[in-house]
Each structure stands twice: as structure tokens, then as C-alpha cells.
Write a protein that holds these residues in place. Sequence first.
Motif, mmCIF file in Angstrom:
data_model
loop_
_atom_site.group_PDB
_atom_site.id
_atom_site.type_symbol
_atom_site.label_atom_id
_atom_site.label_comp_id
_atom_site.label_asym_id
_atom_site.label_seq_id
_atom_site.Cartn_x
_atom_site.Cartn_y
_atom_site.Cartn_z
ATOM 1 N N ASN A 1 0.828 -1.207 0.000
ATOM 2 C CA ASN A 1 0.000 0.000 0.000
ATOM 3 C C ASN A 1 0.862 1.258 0.000
ATOM 4 O O ASN A 1 0.620 2.205 -0.755
ATOM 5 C CB ASN A 1 -0.918 -0.007 1.213
ATOM 6 C CG ASN A 1 -1.767 1.243 1.299
ATOM 7 O OD1 ASN A 1 -2.828 1.351 0.692
ATOM 8 N ND2 ASN A 1 -1.333 2.225 2.078
ATOM 9 N N ASN A 2 1.892 1.279 0.849
ATOM 10 C CA ASN A 2 2.733 2.471 0.947
ATOM 11 C C ASN A 2 3.578 2.675 -0.298
ATOM 12 O O ASN A 2 3.867 3.812 -0.686
ATOM 13 C CB ASN A 2 3.612 2.376 2.192
ATOM 14 C CG ASN A 2 2.791 2.437 3.467
ATOM 15 O OD1 ASN A 2 1.605 2.739 3.441
ATOM 16 N ND2 ASN A 2 3.417 2.156 4.587
ATOM 17 N N VAL B 1 1.374 4.404 -2.618
ATOM 18 C CA VAL B 1 1.283 5.840 -2.326
ATOM 19 C C VAL B 1 2.451 6.584 -2.956
ATOM 20 O O VAL B 1 2.281 7.664 -3.534
ATOM 21 C CB VAL B 1 1.239 6.070 -0.803
ATOM 22 C CG1 VAL B 1 1.340 7.554 -0.477
ATOM 23 C CG2 VAL B 1 -0.038 5.486 -0.213
ATOM 24 N N GLN C 1 2.130 9.507 -5.846
ATOM 25 C CA GLN C 1 2.664 10.855 -5.678
ATOM 26 C C GLN C 1 3.622 11.246 -6.786
ATOM 27 O O GLN C 1 3.849 12.435 -7.016
ATOM 28 C CB GLN C 1 3.343 10.963 -4.311
ATOM 29 C CG GLN C 1 2.347 10.924 -3.150
ATOM 30 C CD GLN C 1 3.007 10.897 -1.796
ATOM 31 O OE1 GLN C 1 4.184 10.553 -1.675
ATOM 32 N NE2 GLN C 1 2.273 11.264 -0.753
ATOM 33 N N SER D 1 0.248 2.487 -8.934
ATOM 34 C CA SER D 1 -0.271 2.651 -7.579
ATOM 35 C C SER D 1 -1.524 1.804 -7.375
ATOM 36 O O SER D 1 -1.668 1.132 -6.344
ATOM 37 C CB SER D 1 -0.573 4.125 -7.304
ATOM 38 O OG SER D 1 -1.639 4.587 -8.102
ATOM 39 N N TYR E 1 -2.258 -1.213 -4.696
ATOM 40 C CA TYR E 1 -3.388 -1.225 -3.768
ATOM 41 C C TYR E 1 -4.177 -2.532 -3.898
ATOM 42 O O TYR E 1 -4.585 -3.123 -2.886
ATOM 43 C CB TYR E 1 -4.324 -0.044 -4.036
ATOM 44 C CG TYR E 1 -3.674 1.314 -3.889
ATOM 45 C CD1 TYR E 1 -2.650 1.532 -2.981
ATOM 46 C CD2 TYR E 1 -4.096 2.401 -4.664
ATOM 47 C CE1 TYR E 1 -2.059 2.784 -2.844
ATOM 48 C CE2 TYR E 1 -3.523 3.650 -4.537
ATOM 49 C CZ TYR E 1 -2.503 3.843 -3.635
ATOM 50 O OH TYR E 1 -1.931 5.082 -3.515
ATOM 51 N N ASN F 1 -7.842 3.886 -0.742
ATOM 52 C CA ASN F 1 -7.122 4.372 -1.917
ATOM 53 C C ASN F 1 -7.743 3.889 -3.217
ATOM 54 O O ASN F 1 -7.550 4.513 -4.269
ATOM 55 C CB ASN F 1 -5.659 3.935 -1.840
ATOM 56 C CG ASN F 1 -4.916 4.614 -0.699
ATOM 57 O OD1 ASN F 1 -5.279 5.708 -0.281
ATOM 58 N ND2 ASN F 1 -3.890 3.960 -0.172
ATOM 59 N N GLN G 1 -8.754 10.938 7.162
ATOM 60 C CA GLN G 1 -8.053 11.207 5.911
ATOM 61 C C GLN G 1 -8.947 11.970 4.937
ATOM 62 O O GLN G 1 -8.514 12.918 4.285
ATOM 63 C CB GLN G 1 -7.596 9.887 5.283
ATOM 64 C CG GLN G 1 -6.677 10.035 4.091
ATOM 65 C CD GLN G 1 -5.249 10.314 4.478
ATOM 66 O OE1 GLN G 1 -4.889 10.170 5.638
ATOM 67 N NE2 GLN G 1 -4.425 10.701 3.531
ATOM 68 N N GLN H 1 -5.567 13.111 -0.833
ATOM 69 C CA GLN H 1 -4.277 12.459 -0.612
ATOM 70 C C GLN H 1 -4.482 10.973 -0.355
ATOM 71 O O GLN H 1 -5.420 10.585 0.347
ATOM 72 C CB GLN H 1 -3.544 13.083 0.576
ATOM 73 C CG GLN H 1 -3.209 14.552 0.411
ATOM 74 C CD GLN H 1 -2.448 15.097 1.608
ATOM 75 O OE1 GLN H 1 -1.706 14.380 2.264
ATOM 76 N NE2 GLN H 1 -2.637 16.377 1.899
ATOM 77 N N PRO H 2 -3.632 10.123 -0.924
ATOM 78 C CA PRO H 2 -3.748 8.685 -0.633
ATOM 79 C C PRO H 2 -3.395 8.401 0.819
ATOM 80 O O PRO H 2 -2.616 9.124 1.443
ATOM 81 C CB PRO H 2 -2.746 8.046 -1.599
ATOM 82 C CG PRO H 2 -1.757 9.128 -1.893
ATOM 83 C CD PRO H 2 -2.518 10.420 -1.850
ATOM 84 N N ARG H 3 -3.965 7.331 1.318
ATOM 85 C CA ARG H 3 -3.768 7.006 2.734
ATOM 86 C C ARG H 3 -2.646 6.002 2.904
ATOM 87 O O ARG H 3 -2.572 4.985 2.207
ATOM 88 C CB ARG H 3 -5.057 6.447 3.335
ATOM 89 C CG ARG H 3 -4.875 6.048 4.794
ATOM 90 C CD ARG H 3 -6.127 6.169 5.595
ATOM 91 N NE ARG H 3 -5.896 5.840 7.001
ATOM 92 C CZ ARG H 3 -5.392 6.669 7.894
ATOM 93 N NH1 ARG H 3 -5.060 7.900 7.533
ATOM 94 N NH2 ARG H 3 -5.209 6.295 9.148
ATOM 95 N N LEU H 4 -1.765 6.295 3.870
ATOM 96 C CA LEU H 4 -0.691 5.375 4.227
ATOM 97 C C LEU H 4 -1.222 4.270 5.136
ATOM 98 O O LEU H 4 -2.234 4.429 5.812
ATOM 99 C CB LEU H 4 0.437 6.119 4.938
ATOM 100 C CG LEU H 4 1.284 7.067 4.088
ATOM 101 C CD1 LEU H 4 2.144 7.947 4.981
ATOM 102 C CD2 LEU H 4 2.149 6.293 3.117
#
Length: 712
Positions: A489-490, A493, A497, A504, A508, A524, A537, A544-547
Motif C-alpha cells: 500500500n505504501n 502511495v 505521488q 499505484s 493497492y 485508496n 483522511q 491524498q492517498p492514505r498510508l
Amino acid sequence: MSRSCPNSLRLWGLLALLTLPGWAGADAVLEGRTLRYEDGPRLLWQRTYAAGLGDLTGPLNVGNLTYLGVGPEVYVLNADSTVQARIDLPGLVTSLDSSSGTVRVTTQGDGYTERFTLGDPAQGAPVQERVVPPPNPEITGWLARAADAVPQAQLAQAGAQDPTNPFIALRQAKLAGTQGDTFSALSAVRRALSAEMPFPAWVLLAARLDSAGFPAAANLALDRARRDAAERGFDPEISVSRDALNAYGNPSGYVGTLLAQNRLTRVGAWLAYLRDVHPRFEGGPALYLRYANLLEAQGRGGEAEEWRQFTRTLRAGTLYNLGPDGTGQVRDAAQLVTVALLLALAASLAALTARAWRVQGEDTRPLGGRFRSLLRRPLSRARRTTLAYASFGERLAIVTLALGLVAAVGGWQWTNHTGQGLRAAALTSGTYGGGWVTARLSDLNLRSSADAALLAGLSAQLDGDDSVARAQYTRAQTIGAGQDACVLNNLGVIAAQRGDVPQSRESYRAALAIRPDLAAAAFNLGLNPGTPGTAFQQQYRPGQPRLCYPDQRSLARAVSGDLSVTLRRDLAQPLALLNDAPGQSARLGAALLGALALLVAIAFTLLIPRAATDARLRRPAVYRVLALLLPGAALLEGAWGGVLLLAWGATLAALAPLTGLIGYAQLLNPAQITTRNLLLAVLIGVYALNTLAFALIELRYARTTRRERAER
């Protein structure tokens, strides 16, 4: 005319600037704690800073602006002494430099140094890097202390000199209110709310606004605090300790004050802030339930149940889903099991000793006696220990109890270490990254594991260092020997970005395939899961995507690993158990070594042939009395004997806090009537079953004895 007028205004403005002292060679100098602005021998203005504000750094003259470090603040002053901007930094300012063409500030914290770049002073000199306020009241409460140090007679002068400090404006508002000047009071409150501050200062300001009788302004300050915390990377998924929360304005402490005053409406507003930003703060569940009970007492059962349900959702991802304070319950359970096993072992050994005592004395008499034979004939005496007279089934039951004791004491040690690690300041500050957290993380000595690499990668990603974050995430997958949903997931992100939307979304989807309950990946992908983190969030970091943040289980693995890891480490370095260390007690380590030695000694008896038969041992009177007093101790040959023995030991261990020698504060309280009565009922039932079994065994033994006599 419409074109020439603006041109004339620009010309007059330029001439006015040229006539300022800064353009005529004036400069700022620092003498002691007095900043002097001089044009050659002529003093234009001066300002003295109290010693309580901290060390002064500078001044740095850039054009007609003067930069001065005061404690953790940097003030930008115009040539006429007015404050153009104030920059809040996470450490004490130690140097100011403009040699690179931009103003660079160096701050010093506890064991770490950070450097920041200041932007255009006309826009408030924003810091280009991420600024994370440390949980240090000396830093986060500086503005309030600076305002409190101003004598009341000098409030007007202080407000004019530093219009950026909202706490001075609030003091002016309160003074105007006491004088009956409502308009001036409201005007000062508006000035206070127009400031720019880190969220801890907003929370502290909100509490003062609330107590001063400005609840609407307090609500607005709390909303500013939410937005600033979100912008700085604070997240509701990360726990917050009580010390950290105190440094962040102490909202929970103010809630306690409001509860004491029975101001439930204001309590709701403050708990809503905590629920949004710091729902996992230390002591939070108890405070939420207390509020729910008060709501229910007022007939607001629906709201009360909503808060209870929210409290239950905080259990997800914690150790055994016990909640944020679950390590305390696990520790108490380990203590209870340890006491129960010690009682069971003592009871079983006492019963076996009573049965073997006579025969053992007869067998050891030729060797020099029961005790002298230990020195004269140790090998022969070893074949005649108490357990040598027990059957194989009884010995196996004793070995099982000893093995359980080792696991229980090891679990006790593990929960102490894990609990202290989970309460570490670096893991309970509300966010990761930043100089303070990074320095404290290095002190934790985390295990080299995938979970620790995930934590390091997340810290780097929050600080904007994607290259380090990717390297740590790759390391996490290498150590974990497989893909991790949180890591995927990160990484997604990071891809989003940099504009790689297909990559991305693929990350996900892969994360969601591994963990269908992963709310960050679902958010996301636009699935809108209803969790506190995703709601935060969506509202405060829109677009913004979530971490993905590690849950308590992941952090526990990073801190100490599983119980098996702890036991293997202790077995590899047994003498280290005798040293006091963070999360480790030397006395508990000695107890674990003793349990290990006992296990080895008892396990050795499995290799010794039985020294006497049941017919020779018989059933002495003392053995029969102990069989009645110690349920299950004389029934170890059968499975029910072990069950009765453990039930008896566990019940007595649960009642032990009544003696005052031990307690299980987070597990149970036998002083409560219901709990005590239930435990006593279980104990009576155990004794009743044991008595019934004893009677049946005695009848069978009597019949066998009569038959043997008849055969003779």
C-alpha cells in the motif's frame, strides 16, 4: 488616470522604502539579551528579551529584515521593529545562516540536530521541510509561557511588539472583558484566532478560550488544531502516551476538568477532538466509557452506545484484540497462570512425597540415610528421589506442569518487555518521522525484522524521503520472505505521488488481495471503508492517498518478537536474565532460570525406572489427608486429576489478591462480591468432585485389599 495612479503609488512606495533605516546602512546587533537596531552611532530602537524565553541566536540581517532566534522560535522583524513573521520550530535554535542565498536554521534537540529552510518572509517565512513538534512541553508550550511572563501593565506594549502571539491577545481579551469592554474583548479573540501555530499551541489556546467563556472560539481553535495536526502527518492510527498528550495541550486533562464541573456539552466537543486526532491515547477507553455512562445517566442511551461501540473498535489490531492496554491484561494473566502452576506443582510434589516417604526411608537406609546418602552415594540416591517412586504418567504430568511454568514465567517476562516497548515515546507520539522520533527510534534497539523495516520506511516516507522509504520497504519484503500488504500500500502511495496511477492502483489491489480488511488500500481504491482513520483522511487530508500504519501486533513483533523468539533468546544467553534491563527484571529472570532448571531436573526423572510398585507404596494416612485437601494431587494418573489440580490452583491464584500480596489490576478483582462468590463456587465444586473421586478410589482400594487378603 487609472493607469498613472497605481504607478504613482508604486513610486511613492519605493521612495518610502529607500528612506527606511535598513536602506541607509542601519543594522541590528545583540548585546546580552537586548537587540539594538543602530544607524551608525544613532540608536533607532531596541528590544530586551527576558531570560525565561531561552537562548538568543543571531541576529541575521538580510536586507531590511532581521532574523532572531529566541528559544525554539525565529522572529523576522522589520526595520521599524514590528514582527513580520514568527516561525515555530521543533528544537532550540542554535544558528542562522544565509550564505546559500536562503535563510537556513539549525535547531538542537535531545541527541539530534535538524536543519530547516525558511521561505519568503512576505508569506510568513514558511518552513520548506516537515516540522514535527516533539512531545516536549518546553517546546510546545513556549508561546503560552512567553505570554504569561508579561506583566499585566505591559500587555498593550507586548501585544504591539509581538502581534503573532495569540496568548497575549487572549490575555488582552480577558482584561477587556473584566473591564466591561465587550467589543475590545471580541476583537482580541479574533486576533488570537488569526495566528499561525502548531496544533499543540492551538489546543492549549482552545482550553484557555473555553475557560475564559469563549466556547465558539475554542471550537474554532480545536478545528485549527485538527487541520494542523493532519498537515504535519499526525494520524489517529498511532497511539499517544499520556506524557505526549500533556505536551500537546493536555486535552484529556481538560476533559477531566470539564467532567468535574459537569459541563457535558463541552466535554463532547473536546472528546470529539480526541476521537478525531488521538483516539488511541493512553487511558482513552476508560475516559470514553466514563463519558458514555454519564450520557446514559442523562437518558442519552443512543449516544452512550455509540461511544461504547467506538471504544470496541479500538480493539482491532491490538494484542489478542484486548484493546490498547491489552499488554497489562496479558501480564496479569501470565502472573495468575504462574501462581496457579506453582500451587499445582507444590501440591502434586507434596502428595507424592507423602506417599513415598516411608518406602524411600527404607530404601535409603542402607545408603546412609535419606539425607547423608545425597553426599555418600549420589548416583544411587538419584534413583530413589521422590519422583522415582511415581508412575510414568504421574511424572509426565509433573513435567507438563513444569513446562507450563517455564512458558508462564517467560510470558510474564515477554509482556513486561513488549509492554514497555509499546509504551516507548518513539511509538506513542502520534506520528512517525521527524528528528525527535527518529532519534528515539534508534534508542529502542528494534529487532531486525520486517515490521521494524516497515516502521523505518514509514518514518522516511512521512519525512518526504521516498528513496530511503523504498529501500526500507524492499528490505521488509526480503526479511519477511514475501509481500506485505502494508508495504504494498505504501509503495502504491509513493507511485501515486510521482504520477504513476496504474502502478499505484496495482499495488493497492495486491495489498487488498493479501489483507481484505486493510482499510488504507480500500480507501485508496475508492471503496470508502468506514474507519476512524479513513474518515480523518477524507476530511482533513482530502485528495491524498492514505498510508498504512503498523498496528499494535506489528509493533510488538518489532519490539520483542513472539514469545518463542523471547524464549530462544533467553535460552541462548541465560546469564543475561540476571541483569536489570529495560522491560526486564533481574528477579523475574532468576525465576525463569529456576523454572528452566526445575524442568530439566524433572524431565531427567523420566529416564529412571520406577523404584517401587503401588502395592508396596500403599496409601499412607498423610497421603490420604493431602489427597482430600489438595484436589487432583493424588489423581495425576488420569486426565481428570490434572484438570482438578489446575482448576484448584487457578481458583486459589485468582483469590490471592485478597491477601494483599499480589494483584491483577487489569484482569479481575476478587474483592468484588460477584467475582468472589463465583470463584468460591468454583472452588467448592472442585472440592466436591475431588471428594467424590477420592471416595471411589478408596472403595476400589479397599476391595482390592480384601481380595488380596482372601487370596492369601
